[in-house]
Design an enzyme around this catalytic site. Structure first.
Site, PDB file in Angstrom:
ATOM      1  N   ARG A  15     -79.413   8.024 -55.150  1.00 25.87           N
ATOM      2  CA  ARG A  15     -80.131   6.856 -55.656  1.00 25.87           C
ATOM      3  C   ARG A  15     -80.937   6.261 -54.498  1.00 25.87           C
ATOM      4  O   ARG A  15     -82.148   6.395 -54.467  1.00 25.87           O
ATOM      5  CB  ARG A  15     -79.131   5.847 -56.239  1.00 25.87           C
ATOM      6  CG  ARG A  15     -79.766   4.663 -56.918  1.00 25.87           C
ATOM      7  CD  ARG A  15     -78.774   3.872 -57.763  1.00 25.87           C
ATOM      8  NE  ARG A  15     -77.725   3.213 -56.973  1.00 25.87           N
ATOM      9  CZ  ARG A  15     -76.795   2.422 -57.514  1.00 25.87           C
ATOM     10  NH1 ARG A  15     -76.776   2.193 -58.824  1.00 25.87           N
ATOM     11  NH2 ARG A  15     -75.862   1.859 -56.760  1.00 25.87           N
TER      12      ARG A  15
ATOM     13  N   ARG B  33     -65.729  -2.713 -52.585  1.00 27.25           N
ATOM     14  CA  ARG B  33     -66.718  -3.513 -53.321  1.00 27.25           C
ATOM     15  C   ARG B  33     -66.292  -3.564 -54.786  1.00 27.25           C
ATOM     16  O   ARG B  33     -66.432  -2.594 -55.522  1.00 27.25           O
ATOM     17  CB  ARG B  33     -68.110  -2.886 -53.194  1.00 27.25           C
ATOM     18  CG  ARG B  33     -68.561  -2.707 -51.744  1.00 27.25           C
ATOM     19  CD  ARG B  33     -70.006  -2.250 -51.664  1.00 27.25           C
ATOM     20  NE  ARG B  33     -70.256  -1.006 -52.377  1.00 27.25           N
ATOM     21  CZ  ARG B  33     -70.168   0.200 -51.842  1.00 27.25           C
ATOM     22  NH1 ARG B  33     -69.847   0.356 -50.571  1.00 27.25           N
ATOM     23  NH2 ARG B  33     -70.410   1.266 -52.579  1.00 27.25           N
TER      24      ARG B  33
ATOM     25  N   CYS C 131     -78.092  -9.203 -87.575  1.00 25.79           N
ATOM     26  CA  CYS C 131     -79.463  -9.717 -87.460  1.00 25.79           C
ATOM     27  C   CYS C 131     -79.702 -10.200 -86.026  1.00 25.79           C
ATOM     28  O   CYS C 131     -78.817 -10.157 -85.185  1.00 25.79           O
ATOM     29  CB  CYS C 131     -79.684 -10.875 -88.425  1.00 25.79           C
ATOM     30  SG  CYS C 131     -79.213 -10.517 -90.124  1.00 25.79           S
ATOM     31  N   MET C 132     -80.896 -10.688 -85.771  1.00 28.21           N
ATOM     32  CA  MET C 132     -81.216 -11.142 -84.421  1.00 28.21           C
ATOM     33  C   MET C 132     -80.331 -12.329 -84.018  1.00 28.21           C
ATOM     34  O   MET C 132     -79.872 -12.411 -82.882  1.00 28.21           O
ATOM     35  CB  MET C 132     -82.690 -11.543 -84.323  1.00 28.21           C
ATOM     36  CG  MET C 132     -83.142 -11.845 -82.908  1.00 28.21           C
ATOM     37  SD  MET C 132     -84.831 -12.432 -82.802  1.00 28.21           S
ATOM     38  CE  MET C 132     -85.742 -10.957 -83.202  1.00 28.21           C
ATOM     39  N   ASP C 133     -80.092 -13.245 -84.969  1.00 25.79           N
ATOM     40  CA  ASP C 133     -79.404 -14.495 -84.625  1.00 25.79           C
ATOM     41  C   ASP C 133     -78.125 -14.728 -85.428  1.00 25.79           C
ATOM     42  O   ASP C 133     -77.452 -15.721 -85.204  1.00 25.79           O
ATOM     43  CB  ASP C 133     -80.326 -15.692 -84.892  1.00 25.79           C
ATOM     44  CG  ASP C 133     -81.752 -15.381 -84.526  1.00 25.79           C
ATOM     45  OD1 ASP C 133     -81.997 -15.146 -83.339  1.00 25.79           O
ATOM     46  OD2 ASP C 133     -82.613 -15.338 -85.428  1.00 25.79           O
TER      47      ASP C 133
ATOM     48  N   LYS D 218     -73.452  -9.361 -58.866  1.00 31.60           N
ATOM     49  CA  LYS D 218     -74.837  -9.124 -59.322  1.00 31.60           C
ATOM     50  C   LYS D 218     -74.923  -9.343 -60.832  1.00 31.60           C
ATOM     51  O   LYS D 218     -73.881  -9.402 -61.521  1.00 31.60           O
ATOM     52  CB  LYS D 218     -75.257  -7.698 -58.950  1.00 31.60           C
ATOM     53  CG  LYS D 218     -74.392  -6.603 -59.574  1.00 31.60           C
ATOM     54  CD  LYS D 218     -74.633  -5.263 -58.907  1.00 31.60           C
ATOM     55  CE  LYS D 218     -73.773  -4.192 -59.555  1.00 31.60           C
ATOM     56  NZ  LYS D 218     -73.823  -2.923 -58.809  1.00 31.60           N
TER      57      LYS D 218
ATOM     58  N   TYR E 157     -80.158  -7.471 -94.073  1.00 31.87           N
ATOM     59  CA  TYR E 157     -81.344  -6.612 -94.154  1.00 31.87           C
ATOM     60  C   TYR E 157     -80.978  -5.207 -94.621  1.00 31.87           C
ATOM     61  O   TYR E 157     -80.067  -4.591 -94.076  1.00 31.87           O
ATOM     62  CB  TYR E 157     -82.012  -6.503 -92.779  1.00 31.87           C
ATOM     63  CG  TYR E 157     -82.662  -7.778 -92.315  1.00 31.87           C
ATOM     64  CD1 TYR E 157     -83.703  -8.351 -93.039  1.00 31.87           C
ATOM     65  CD2 TYR E 157     -82.241  -8.398 -91.151  1.00 31.87           C
ATOM     66  CE1 TYR E 157     -84.312  -9.525 -92.599  1.00 31.87           C
ATOM     67  CE2 TYR E 157     -82.837  -9.561 -90.705  1.00 31.87           C
ATOM     68  CZ  TYR E 157     -83.874 -10.121 -91.429  1.00 31.87           C
ATOM     69  OH  TYR E 157     -84.469 -11.273 -90.994  1.00 31.87           O
TER      70      TYR E 157
ATOM     71  N   HIS F 129     -72.118   5.003 -51.703  1.00 37.56           N
ATOM     72  CA  HIS F 129     -71.700   4.662 -53.071  1.00 37.56           C
ATOM     73  C   HIS F 129     -71.365   5.953 -53.813  1.00 37.56           C
ATOM     74  O   HIS F 129     -72.090   6.932 -53.709  1.00 37.56           O
ATOM     75  CB  HIS F 129     -72.842   3.918 -53.771  1.00 37.56           C
ATOM     76  CG  HIS F 129     -72.451   3.266 -55.063  1.00 37.56           C
ATOM     77  ND1 HIS F 129     -71.333   2.470 -55.200  1.00 37.56           N
ATOM     78  CD2 HIS F 129     -73.035   3.281 -56.283  1.00 37.56           C
ATOM     79  CE1 HIS F 129     -71.252   2.020 -56.443  1.00 37.56           C
ATOM     80  NE2 HIS F 129     -72.264   2.503 -57.127  1.00 37.56           N
TER      81      HIS F 129
HETATM   82  C1  LIG Z   1     -72.578  -2.447 -58.627  1.00 40.41           C
HETATM   83  C2  LIG Z   1     -72.090  -1.863 -57.377  1.00 40.41           C
HETATM   84  C3  LIG Z   1     -70.730  -1.904 -57.051  1.00 40.41           C
HETATM   85  C4  LIG Z   1     -69.665  -2.399 -58.012  1.00 40.41           C
HETATM   86  O1  LIG Z   1     -69.358  -1.338 -58.885  1.00 40.41           O
HETATM   87  P1  LIG Z   1     -68.180  -1.460 -59.985  1.00 40.41           P
HETATM   88  O2  LIG Z   1     -68.072  -0.077 -60.526  1.00 40.41           O
HETATM   89  O3  LIG Z   1     -68.659  -2.427 -60.995  1.00 40.41           O
HETATM   90  O4  LIG Z   1     -66.980  -1.911 -59.276  1.00 40.41           O
HETATM   91  C5  LIG Z   1     -70.355  -1.436 -55.810  1.00 40.41           C
HETATM   92  N1  LIG Z   1     -71.259  -0.935 -54.951  1.00 40.41           N
HETATM   93  C6  LIG Z   1     -72.574  -0.853 -55.236  1.00 40.41           C
HETATM   94  C7  LIG Z   1     -73.521  -0.282 -54.242  1.00 40.41           C
HETATM   95  C8  LIG Z   1     -73.031  -1.296 -56.466  1.00 40.41           C
HETATM   96  O5  LIG Z   1     -74.331  -1.196 -56.767  1.00 40.41           O
END
Ligand SMILES: *Cc1c(COP(=O)(O)O)cnc(C)c1O
Length: 472
Positions: A231, A316, A407-409, A133, A360, A260
């Site tokens: 969540r 995951r 700075c920004m850039d 992601k 700045y 999770h």
């Molecule tokens: C982002 C996410 C992960 C990965 O988590 P990490 O801590 O980066 O390994 C696993 N499961 C779910 C549901 C997530 O949203």
């Protein structure tokens, strides 16, 4: 209905004759009478003759393209005719890092190493999901997904439907799970691109099943169980009831069941263990009710590394795939390599007398005998302003303090000539903002620590900015 000032007479109904200030401005850009007409733009362009641009004195010692170099980006026939016609295809061959002297480097060997190292720690048969992601935590979702799939991963996880579609359009065929429940309006996309949603509302489940039925296809999904992170998800003690409510639908396929953890990276295991217990209760409940939970998964990076008992059917892997340790407890347990470096080239060098300020606010004052070097990278590139005066950069294998406000850039760093009188920094010299040079290193972990945040946010800040990404 009476007209309202912005010309809209209701949701998406706009008076066809209404001209807003924005319309007028956009139109005026193409208006012959406006400030810069197309004709004037043309003459500005004409004035930039290859001969003058190629004069090296015009830009000091900076490496520039020589005249013959510049000419190769134009169509030779039109150059002879006297009208410079630059060829867009040839212009496109100028690499991004030659357009602006700052870039992100991604080492796909590190991704490969991290994926296969984690894979080898898993129980035989346990699947590995690469979580890609947020454009692979800023590392490039497509490249990282392909690399991870070639190094032991079988499954991909993303946050949004569009992230999943981008993978499909890059010819990634592995199973993809969206880690949240998308709006029901996105269901046709899920079916068309074979993307699995996470499900925790009956309304979505039924609409998903019905849509699949209408197309004569299956509706595979993973059931999301809330065991304490609070969540998203079905409450652990309502999971069986929920499954019974929806599973009558013939097109729905329960491919997996997951939860999770909120505290897998925290020192105390108390809350973690409570979640494990609740999840076991939900999964056993499903089995007891004759419902196959499919692939059962719970572990993120921290849990996968620290708690082998919760590897279950799949882990995951997010942050560890990119080479970051999710918590100090993980250091002795596994060898991970960060894949991201951030680099830039010096764009200006000056010697400042005592008391002259920099950037700045002029918060930094020269102590004398310093050279101040400028880099073309700033907070719009992920180099967070909160790091001003609190991070180092590497040049010629040594550390130097970034000084003055970022700075920004752009930002500046200091070469102290009392300590480093052998070093003569030049415009064009390569500097490392994140990464290693010989023994010296500056890490995203250090930046996250300084800013009181986590590595995820810093990596995404660089990787999802306007900096080009280069794969090495
Ligand atoms: C982002 C996410 C992960 C990965 O988590 P990490 O801590 O980066 O390994 C696993 N499961 C779910 C549901 C997530 O949203």
């Amino acid at each position: 209905m009476a007209d309202i000032p912005n010309g809209f007479t209701g949701f998406s109904h706009r008076d066809p004759n209404f001209v807003s200030a924005g319309d007028a401005m956009r139109r005026s850009r193409y208006d012959e009478t406006s400030f810069v007409t197309r004709k004037q733009e043309r003459s500005v362009f004409d004035a930039w003759q290859p001969a003058s641009a190629a004069s090296p004195q015009a830009v000091g010692s900076r490496p520039v393209a020589a005249q013959s170099e510049v000419l190769k980006y134009a169509e030779s026939s039109s150059v002879q005719a006297g009208a410079p016609q630059f060829d867009p295809d040839k212009l496109a061959t100028i690499p991004e890092a030659d357009r602006r002297w700052s870039w992100v480097e991604i080492d796909l060997n590190a991704i490969r190493h991290n994926a296969s190292t984690v894979k080898h720690r898993l129980n035989p048969g346990t699947l590995l999901m690469a979580v890609v992601k947020a454009d692979g935590y800023g590392h490039g979702a497509v490249q990282c997904a392909k690399t991870a799939l070639n190094s032991g991963a079988e499954y991909l996880g993303v946050a949004t439907v569009d992230e999943a579609i981008a993978l499909r359009e890059a010819y990634v065929n592995a199973p993809i799970l969206v880690l949240g429940e998308p709006p029901a309006t996105a269901i046709p996309l899920l079916l068309a691109y074979k993307i699995m949603p996470s499900v925790y509302t009956a309304e979505f489940a039924i609409r998903y099943g019905e849509a699949a039925d209408a197309f004569g296809v299956r509706a595979p999904f993973h059931l999301k169980v809330n065991t304490g992170m609070n969540r998203i998800g079905v409450r652990w003690d309502e999971t069986v009831e929920f499954a019974r409510q929806i599973m009558f639908h013939r097109a729905l396929d329960l491919v997996g069941t997951f939860t999770h953890f909120a505290t897998a990276d925290c020192p105390s295991p108390v809350d973690f263990e409570r979640q494990v217990k609740r999840f076991a209760e939900a999964v056993n409940g499903l089995r007891g009710a004759g419902i196959n939970p499919g692939i059962v998964h719970a572990a993120n990076s921290a849990a996968a590394i620290r708690y082998p008992d919760v590897q279950l059917d799949m882990v995951r892997l997010g942050i560890a795939l990119y080479g970051f340790y999710p918590c100090p407890e993980a250091y002795p347990l596994i060898d991970l390599r960060p894949a991201m470096s951030v680099k830039a080239r010096i764009t200006d060098v000056k010697t400042l007398p005592v008391g002259e300020g920099v950037s700045y606010g002029l918060n930094y004052r020269s102590p004398g005998a310093v050279k101040i070097c400028t880099l073309p990278i700033g907070y719009a590139d992920g180099l967070r302003r909160g790091l001003s005066g609190r991070t180092d950069v590497l040049l010629a294998g040594r550390r130097f303090h970034q000084v003055g406000n970022i700075c920004m850039d752009q930002c500046m760093f200091e070469v102290n000539l009392r300590q480093r009188n052998d070093l003569d920094p030049q415009i064009g010299d390569e500097v490392t903002i994140v990464g290693e040079q010989g023994e010296a290193s500056v890490t995203i972990d250090q930046m996250a620590e300084t800013l009181g945040t986590i590595q995820h946010e810093i990596a995404i800040g660089f990787g999802c900015s306007r900096l080009p990404r280069i794969y090495v």
